[in-house]
Design a protein around this motif. Structure first.
Motif, PDB file in Angstrom:
ATOM      1  N   LEU A  34       0.826  -1.210   0.000  1.00 26.84           N
ATOM      2  CA  LEU A  34       0.000   0.000   0.000  1.00 26.84           C
ATOM      3  C   LEU A  34       0.862   1.261   0.000  1.00 26.84           C
ATOM      4  O   LEU A  34       0.551   2.240  -0.695  1.00 26.84           O
ATOM      5  N   ARG A  35       1.942   1.246   0.751  1.00 24.93           N
ATOM      6  CA  ARG A  35       2.855   2.403   0.765  1.00 24.93           C
ATOM      7  C   ARG A  35       3.478   2.609  -0.619  1.00 24.93           C
ATOM      8  O   ARG A  35       3.603   3.742  -1.088  1.00 24.93           O
ATOM      9  N   ASP A  36       3.847   1.516  -1.276  1.00 20.03           N
ATOM     10  CA  ASP A  36       4.422   1.629  -2.622  1.00 20.03           C
ATOM     11  C   ASP A  36       3.406   2.223  -3.598  1.00 20.03           C
ATOM     12  O   ASP A  36       3.743   3.065  -4.438  1.00 20.03           O
ATOM     13  N   GLU A  37       2.153   1.779  -3.478  1.00 17.18           N
ATOM     14  CA  GLU A  37       1.106   2.294  -4.355  1.00 17.18           C
ATOM     15  C   GLU A  37       0.868   3.782  -4.103  1.00 17.18           C
ATOM     16  O   GLU A  37       0.719   4.567  -5.047  1.00 17.18           O
ATOM     17  N   LEU A  38       0.843   4.178  -2.854  1.00 19.59           N
ATOM     18  CA  LEU A  38       0.680   5.596  -2.540  1.00 19.59           C
ATOM     19  C   LEU A  38       1.851   6.419  -3.066  1.00 19.59           C
ATOM     20  O   LEU A  38       1.666   7.537  -3.550  1.00 19.59           O
ATOM     21  N   LYS A  39       3.029   5.855  -2.986  1.00 14.67           N
ATOM     22  CA  LYS A  39       4.216   6.570  -3.475  1.00 14.67           C
ATOM     23  C   LYS A  39       4.122   6.811  -4.974  1.00 14.67           C
ATOM     24  O   LYS A  39       4.541   7.853  -5.485  1.00 14.67           O
ATOM     25  N   THR A  44       5.370  14.034  -4.562  1.00 17.29           N
ATOM     26  CA  THR A  44       6.378  13.890  -3.517  1.00 17.29           C
ATOM     27  C   THR A  44       5.952  14.558  -2.211  1.00 17.29           C
ATOM     28  O   THR A  44       6.090  13.982  -1.127  1.00 17.29           O
ATOM     29  N   GLU A  45       5.416  15.762  -2.293  1.00 19.79           N
ATOM     30  CA  GLU A  45       5.027  16.504  -1.095  1.00 19.79           C
ATOM     31  C   GLU A  45       3.918  15.773  -0.313  1.00 19.79           C
ATOM     32  O   GLU A  45       3.982  15.656   0.906  1.00 19.79           O
ATOM     33  N   ASP A  46       2.922  15.270  -1.034  1.00 22.23           N
ATOM     34  CA  ASP A  46       1.833  14.545  -0.375  1.00 22.23           C
ATOM     35  C   ASP A  46       2.323  13.226   0.222  1.00 22.23           C
ATOM     36  O   ASP A  46       1.915  12.840   1.319  1.00 22.23           O
ATOM     37  N   TYR A  47       3.208  12.555  -0.502  1.00 27.76           N
ATOM     38  CA  TYR A  47       3.712  11.295   0.021  1.00 27.76           C
ATOM     39  C   TYR A  47       4.543  11.517   1.287  1.00 27.76           C
ATOM     40  O   TYR A  47       4.498  10.696   2.213  1.00 27.76           O
ATOM     41  N   LEU A  48       5.277  12.609   1.346  1.00 25.32           N
ATOM     42  CA  LEU A  48       6.044  12.911   2.557  1.00 25.32           C
ATOM     43  C   LEU A  48       5.113  13.108   3.751  1.00 25.32           C
ATOM     44  O   LEU A  48       5.438  12.701   4.870  1.00 25.32           O
ATOM     45  N   LEU A  49       3.947  13.716   3.508  1.00 27.97           N
ATOM     46  CA  LEU A  49       2.961  13.859   4.584  1.00 27.97           C
ATOM     47  C   LEU A  49       2.458  12.489   5.047  1.00 27.97           C
ATOM     48  O   LEU A  49       2.303  12.236   6.248  1.00 27.97           O
ATOM     49  N   VAL A  50       2.195  11.604   4.099  1.00 27.92           N
ATOM     50  CA  VAL A  50       1.762  10.243   4.440  1.00 27.92           C
ATOM     51  C   VAL A  50       2.863   9.542   5.238  1.00 27.92           C
ATOM     52  O   VAL A  50       2.584   8.872   6.233  1.00 27.92           O
ATOM     53  N   ASP A  51       4.097   9.729   4.828  1.00 31.89           N
ATOM     54  CA  ASP A  51       5.231   9.110   5.512  1.00 31.89           C
ATOM     55  C   ASP A  51       5.354   9.648   6.947  1.00 31.89           C
ATOM     56  O   ASP A  51       5.583   8.877   7.886  1.00 31.89           O
ATOM     57  N   LEU A  53       2.917  10.917   8.749  1.00 26.44           N
ATOM     58  CA  LEU A  53       1.762  10.380   9.476  1.00 26.44           C
ATOM     59  C   LEU A  53       2.036   8.952   9.931  1.00 26.44           C
ATOM     60  O   LEU A  53       1.775   8.580  11.082  1.00 26.44           O
ATOM     61  N   THR A  54       2.591   8.151   9.038  1.00 24.46           N
ATOM     62  CA  THR A  54       2.902   6.759   9.361  1.00 24.46           C
ATOM     63  C   THR A  54       3.896   6.689  10.520  1.00 24.46           C
ATOM     64  O   THR A  54       3.726   5.880  11.436  1.00 24.46           O
ATOM     65  N   GLU A  55       4.912   7.521  10.493  1.00 23.14           N
ATOM     66  CA  GLU A  55       5.905   7.523  11.573  1.00 23.14           C
ATOM     67  C   GLU A  55       5.268   7.901  12.908  1.00 23.14           C
ATOM     68  O   GLU A  55       5.572   7.303  13.934  1.00 23.14           O
ATOM     69  N   LYS A  56       4.379   8.884  12.893  1.00 20.61           N
ATOM     70  CA  LYS A  56       3.706   9.294  14.129  1.00 20.61           C
ATOM     71  C   LYS A  56       2.807   8.173  14.658  1.00 20.61           C
ATOM     72  O   LYS A  56       2.718   7.959  15.864  1.00 20.61           O
ATOM     73  N   ILE A  57       2.148   7.461  13.763  1.00 14.58           N
ATOM     74  CA  ILE A  57       1.318   6.327  14.171  1.00 14.58           C
ATOM     75  C   ILE A  57       2.186   5.239  14.798  1.00 14.58           C
ATOM     76  O   ILE A  57       1.827   4.661  15.832  1.00 14.58           O
ATOM     77  N   PHE A  58       3.354   4.963  14.198  1.00 14.14           N
ATOM     78  CA  PHE A  58       4.272   3.973  14.757  1.00 14.14           C
ATOM     79  C   PHE A  58       4.744   4.398  16.149  1.00 14.14           C
ATOM     80  O   PHE A  58       4.834   3.579  17.064  1.00 14.14           O
ATOM     81  N   GLU A  59       5.060   5.688  16.310  1.00 16.02           N
ATOM     82  CA  GLU A  59       5.504   6.189  17.612  1.00 16.02           C
ATOM     83  C   GLU A  59       4.410   6.018  18.660  1.00 16.02           C
ATOM     84  O   GLU A  59       4.675   5.583  19.787  1.00 16.02           O
TER      85      GLU A  59
END
Length: 94
Positions: A34-39, A44-51, A53-59
């Protein structure tokens, strides 16, 4: 021995228990796909936001797991104390 592992910092349940969870690796693979598909779909700017968000969820998930572990560990210690106390009360004097 468990006490030595805890003391020396070699007891890390978060690193060992994932292998035992059924479906964990499949779920990880799906997340990667799913991350690959979003990428591919997002700029690039939107994907960085998704990235981010994902890091904050992991934290957040890591903090929750830590809290659950501490709570469970404390409950286990209380259970041992109660069992020892009950055992001392039930011991028949000789």
């Amino acid at each position: 021995m468990m006490m030595e592992a805890i003391y020396s910092g070699n007891f890390r349940p978060s690193e060992t228990c994932v292998d035992d969870i059924p479906g964990s690796w499949d779920l990880g693979k799906e997340i990667g796909e799913l991350r690959d598909e979003l990428k591919q779909r997002l700029d690039t700017e939107d994907y960085l936001l998704v990235d981010q968000l994902t890091e904050k969820i992991f934290e957040q998930h890591s903090l929750e797991c830590q809290s659950h572990f501490c709570s469970g560990f404390a409950a286990g210690l209380l259970l041992v104390q109660e069992a020892q106390s009950l055992g001392e009360k039930l011991t028949i004097p000789q």
